[in-house]
Structures are given as structure tokens and as C-alpha cells.
Write an enzyme that holds these catalytic residues in place. Sequence first.
Site, PDB file in Angstrom:
ATOM      1  N   GLU A 151       0.788  -1.150   0.061  1.00 24.88           N
ATOM      2  CA  GLU A 151      -0.044  -0.045  -0.004  1.00 24.88           C
ATOM      3  C   GLU A 151       0.947   1.335   0.238  1.00 24.88           C
ATOM      4  O   GLU A 151       2.128   1.211   0.509  1.00 24.88           O
ATOM      5  CB  GLU A 151      -1.051  -0.099   1.109  1.00 24.88           C
ATOM      6  CG  GLU A 151      -1.937  -1.241   1.459  1.00 24.88           C
ATOM      7  CD  GLU A 151      -2.802  -1.059   2.613  1.00 24.88           C
ATOM      8  OE1 GLU A 151      -3.810  -1.894   2.256  1.00 24.88           O
ATOM      9  OE2 GLU A 151      -2.770  -0.093   3.168  1.00 24.88           O
ATOM     10  N   PRO A 152       0.340   2.260  -0.417  1.00 24.26           N
ATOM     11  CA  PRO A 152       1.302   3.688  -0.307  1.00 24.26           C
ATOM     12  C   PRO A 152       1.800   3.962   1.048  1.00 24.26           C
ATOM     13  O   PRO A 152       3.034   4.376   1.057  1.00 24.26           O
ATOM     14  CB  PRO A 152       0.045   4.732  -0.448  1.00 24.26           C
ATOM     15  CG  PRO A 152      -0.975   3.975  -1.197  1.00 24.26           C
ATOM     16  CD  PRO A 152      -1.150   2.731  -0.758  1.00 24.26           C
ATOM     17  N   SER A 207       7.315  -2.600   3.315  1.00 29.09           N
ATOM     18  CA  SER A 207       8.178  -3.743   3.954  1.00 29.09           C
ATOM     19  C   SER A 207       7.373  -4.049   5.136  1.00 29.09           C
ATOM     20  O   SER A 207       7.313  -5.178   5.554  1.00 29.09           O
ATOM     21  CB  SER A 207       9.666  -3.307   4.511  1.00 29.09           C
ATOM     22  OG  SER A 207      10.369  -2.931   3.322  1.00 29.09           O
ATOM     23  N   ILE A 264       1.349  -2.408  -8.091  1.00 32.08           N
ATOM     24  CA  ILE A 264       0.490  -3.566  -8.325  1.00 32.08           C
ATOM     25  C   ILE A 264       1.111  -3.990  -9.917  1.00 32.08           C
ATOM     26  O   ILE A 264       0.785  -3.393 -10.624  1.00 32.08           O
ATOM     27  CB  ILE A 264      -1.006  -3.573  -8.271  1.00 32.08           C
ATOM     28  CG1 ILE A 264      -1.305  -3.240  -6.766  1.00 32.08           C
ATOM     29  CG2 ILE A 264      -1.503  -4.964  -8.582  1.00 32.08           C
ATOM     30  CD1 ILE A 264      -0.582  -4.029  -5.869  1.00 32.08           C
ATOM     31  N   GLY A 292       7.349 -18.519  -1.633  1.00 31.54           N
ATOM     32  CA  GLY A 292       7.542 -18.940  -3.063  1.00 31.54           C
ATOM     33  C   GLY A 292       7.942 -17.878  -4.137  1.00 31.54           C
ATOM     34  O   GLY A 292       8.701 -18.009  -4.967  1.00 31.54           O
ATOM     35  N   ARG A 321      35.045  -7.976 -30.620  1.00 34.06           N
ATOM     36  CA  ARG A 321      35.669  -6.773 -30.514  1.00 34.06           C
ATOM     37  C   ARG A 321      37.218  -6.887 -30.444  1.00 34.06           C
ATOM     38  O   ARG A 321      37.587  -7.731 -29.584  1.00 34.06           O
ATOM     39  CB  ARG A 321      35.071  -6.370 -29.176  1.00 34.06           C
ATOM     40  CG  ARG A 321      35.589  -4.916 -28.853  1.00 34.06           C
ATOM     41  CD  ARG A 321      35.133  -3.950 -29.732  1.00 34.06           C
ATOM     42  NE  ARG A 321      35.446  -2.361 -29.285  1.00 34.06           N
ATOM     43  CZ  ARG A 321      35.110  -1.293 -30.075  1.00 34.06           C
ATOM     44  NH1 ARG A 321      34.843  -1.476 -31.506  1.00 34.06           N
ATOM     45  NH2 ARG A 321      35.275  -0.140 -29.466  1.00 34.06           N
ATOM     46  N   GLN A 336      43.740 -11.061 -20.732  1.00 35.89           N
ATOM     47  CA  GLN A 336      43.655 -12.060 -19.419  1.00 35.89           C
ATOM     48  C   GLN A 336      42.637 -11.390 -18.383  1.00 35.89           C
ATOM     49  O   GLN A 336      41.997 -11.925 -17.988  1.00 35.89           O
ATOM     50  CB  GLN A 336      45.016 -12.272 -19.056  1.00 35.89           C
ATOM     51  CG  GLN A 336      45.164 -13.294 -17.879  1.00 35.89           C
ATOM     52  CD  GLN A 336      46.339 -13.356 -17.128  1.00 35.89           C
ATOM     53  OE1 GLN A 336      47.054 -12.467 -16.603  1.00 35.89           O
ATOM     54  NE2 GLN A 336      46.902 -14.856 -17.235  1.00 35.89           N
ATOM     55  N   GLN A 382      29.728  -2.970 -18.585  1.00 41.68           N
ATOM     56  CA  GLN A 382      30.950  -2.491 -18.605  1.00 41.68           C
ATOM     57  C   GLN A 382      31.708  -3.043 -19.633  1.00 41.68           C
ATOM     58  O   GLN A 382      32.598  -2.572 -20.529  1.00 41.68           O
ATOM     59  CB  GLN A 382      31.551  -2.454 -17.362  1.00 41.68           C
ATOM     60  CG  GLN A 382      32.828  -1.849 -17.206  1.00 41.68           C
ATOM     61  CD  GLN A 382      32.925  -0.278 -17.179  1.00 41.68           C
ATOM     62  OE1 GLN A 382      31.503  -0.039 -16.802  1.00 41.68           O
ATOM     63  NE2 GLN A 382      33.810   0.309 -17.458  1.00 41.68           N
ATOM     64  N   GLU A 433       9.300  -8.317  -3.786  1.00 41.87           N
ATOM     65  CA  GLU A 433       8.920  -9.780  -2.952  1.00 41.87           C
ATOM     66  C   GLU A 433       9.899  -9.612  -1.672  1.00 41.87           C
ATOM     67  O   GLU A 433      10.296 -10.589  -1.025  1.00 41.87           O
ATOM     68  CB  GLU A 433       9.493 -10.793  -3.734  1.00 41.87           C
ATOM     69  CG  GLU A 433       8.824 -10.980  -5.147  1.00 41.87           C
ATOM     70  CD  GLU A 433       7.510 -11.165  -4.980  1.00 41.87           C
ATOM     71  OE1 GLU A 433       6.902 -10.404  -4.257  1.00 41.87           O
ATOM     72  OE2 GLU A 433       6.910 -12.197  -5.644  1.00 41.87           O
TER      73      GLU A 433
END
Length: 399
Positions: free
Chosen positions: A144-145, A149, A174, A254, A281, A292, A350, A377
Site C-alpha cells: 500500500e502507499p 516492508s 501492483i 515461493g 570486439r 587476461q 561494462q 518480494e
Amino acid sequence: MLSKATPLMKRSVSSIINGSWNLTPDQQAIQEAALKFSKSEISPYANEWDEKGYFPRDVIKKSADLGFGGLYCKPDFGGIGCNRLEASLVFEALATGCVGTTAYMTVHNMCAWVLDTFGSIEQRKRWLPELFRYERFASYCLTEPQSGSDAASLKTVAKLEGNYFIINGSKMFITGGDASDLYLVMCRTGPKEISCIAVESPTQGLSFGRREAKLGWNSHPTQLVSFDNVKVPKENLIGGQGTGFKIAMQALDGGRINISSCALGGAWFALAQAQNYMQERMQFGKRLVDHQYLRFKMAEALTKLTGSRIMVRHAADMLDQHNPAKITMGSMAKLFSTDNCFDVANMALQMHGGYGVMRSYGVERAFRDLRILQIVEGTNEIMRLVIAREMFKDQDVQG
């Protein structure tokens, strides 16, 4: 529909790179089926979807032929009964094509699982077949607004009046937004009571905010969902009154595996792009792959991806086995994989130099999409909180 017995295509890449090093033949077949779908139906269009903010309903619906609308749901109403590891393989493979599109599919599957696990026979019969076929799209409404967390502080209220719940409140960020047809809404049905209620669209009083302009995940809408005296039959209550918070937390257990699997797929895509680019490249008279230092950076990235796969797949197994440590391990897997897979995408960008920020290469899209996974999540800060709480629980009790 997925067929675990189908022959595999011959591989031309290392099993370490594609993550098939310890998969059974059936699991390899599942991975191959999802990869094939991703390469033909998602990858060629992902950049365009991202640029235009297009939600590919038609492509997602095609995936229902493989069972991707009800991956870890029971077969009696059309689910295909995969375990969590098998579902993780599918989401990882699909995310190599587009993390954002796959993220929506994980939410839809999570909603289907909630109905399959906590719904009555009548509810399962009413909604699941259409969800499995992607004839209806589903969204999960918890945030919600003013409560992210701190999910337990949600304010959306459902008041029982006769045979109906009257819902008032709003849900934020949402996934699916107004493109969905069914919303699983966590709402307060008492002072200390949270319940889960299914709301169908369209319903009078159900409305949506603007489609948010986001950093990534542009292939599906993200919106505010508002409820203004939304009248819902009491038969839409899922799992009994007062069970909503338990449902929400189990769904997220899940969901974290699913989101982590999306991270694996996005990092795999970015790493493969960098691997191909390095062979083409030329700089300082030789290919990038012949420097290397750059080879060492790629080795570090592959190690991060492989370590993330091991953690995510182990967490998926623990969830299937109902291991008491499944919540902590899932939190570790989400934290480790989303952080490290974002690092892989950053390195891949990069490695491309200036071309890395060009949209046509797709790496910057993966970079943006993967960054969001560190927030959804359960933020990675909350994952650290969950892990630390388990680590110090004995000392906390003694203190």
C-alpha cells in the site's frame, strides 16, 4: 503442455554456463522447452516491448500451451504439478528473453497457487482453469502507499455487510495493474485480522491510477489499484477470515524463489551477450577475449551466477520439502542471487563499453530489470533482517 520425456536438443554450450550440470533428463527437457519458447516468442521482441511499454498478453497466453499459467498447481483443474525447482528452471529460462515479462508471469503463478492451495473446491473450479489458460490474468495486492516492508500495517478495510464484503482502500505498485482480471487483495477484516479476498474486474468502485513510468519492467503495467466501496460476495473470501497474513507470507516464500529465478535468467542473458561480444570486439590488436584481465572478470561473473543458481535451487528444494529453514534459506537465496546477478549484468554492460548503454544490445535492459529484483518480494534489507533474526534467535531469547 510440458512433456518431461521429450528428447533434448544437442547443446553447443558448457553445462556450467547454461546451468544444466546436475539436472536430470526430465529437468533438462523442461529447461529446453522454456528456452525454446523464450528464444522464439520473447527474445526477438523484448527490446521493443520495453521501449513501447507493451504488455504482451498474446505471447503470455501462448505459453499456456506449455502449462506456464499453472506451473506448481495441482493437475485436477489443469495445473501441471511441477515442483519448485522445475518452476525455477522455467522462470530462469523465460527471463533470458525478458525479465520484466517473466516477472509478471511469476506473480500470476503465485496467485494461481494461492487459489489452488487455500481456495475451496468451488473457488478453484471457478477461477483456476481460466488462469491456467491465461484467459484471465491475476495480480497480487499487498503493498500500500503507506505500507511496504511493514506489510502487517496495511489499511485497506473489508467490512462484512450481509452476504457481501465492502472494500475500501488502495494498493500500490501492483504488477499487472489494469491489465489483470482478478486481484487477490489482502485487507483488514478486523482490528487484528487480515484476510484475502478475490476481486474480479470490472467491479463498480474498482479503479486504477496512471501506469507508472519505471526504471525497468516496462513490458507490464504497474499501477495504484483503488477500492471505493467495492462490493464483493463473501464467497470470494480465500482460506477463511483472518488467514490473509499467513497466505501472504507463504505466497512470498515461493515468490522469492521465483524472483530469484528471474535474476538468474537476466544474468545468464547478460553474460552470454558479453561472451559473444568479447569474441568479436578488437582492441589493441587482439580480441577482448584474449585479454587476461577481461577473462578473469568473466570468470568472476560466471562464478557469481553459478553460486546464485546453487543457492536458489537448494532453496526451492527446501520449500518443496517443507524444511523448517525454508524461510531463512529463501531469504538468503533472494539476497545472494539478486545482488550477484545485478553485479553480473553491470559487469556485462561494462564489458561492452559504450555499446553497453545502447538499447539495441539489450544489456542495459537486463541491467535495469535486474535492479528492481533487489526491491520486490521483500527488499534485500528485509532479507538481511530475516536472516539475522534466525542467526541470533537463541541469544535474543536469552537476552
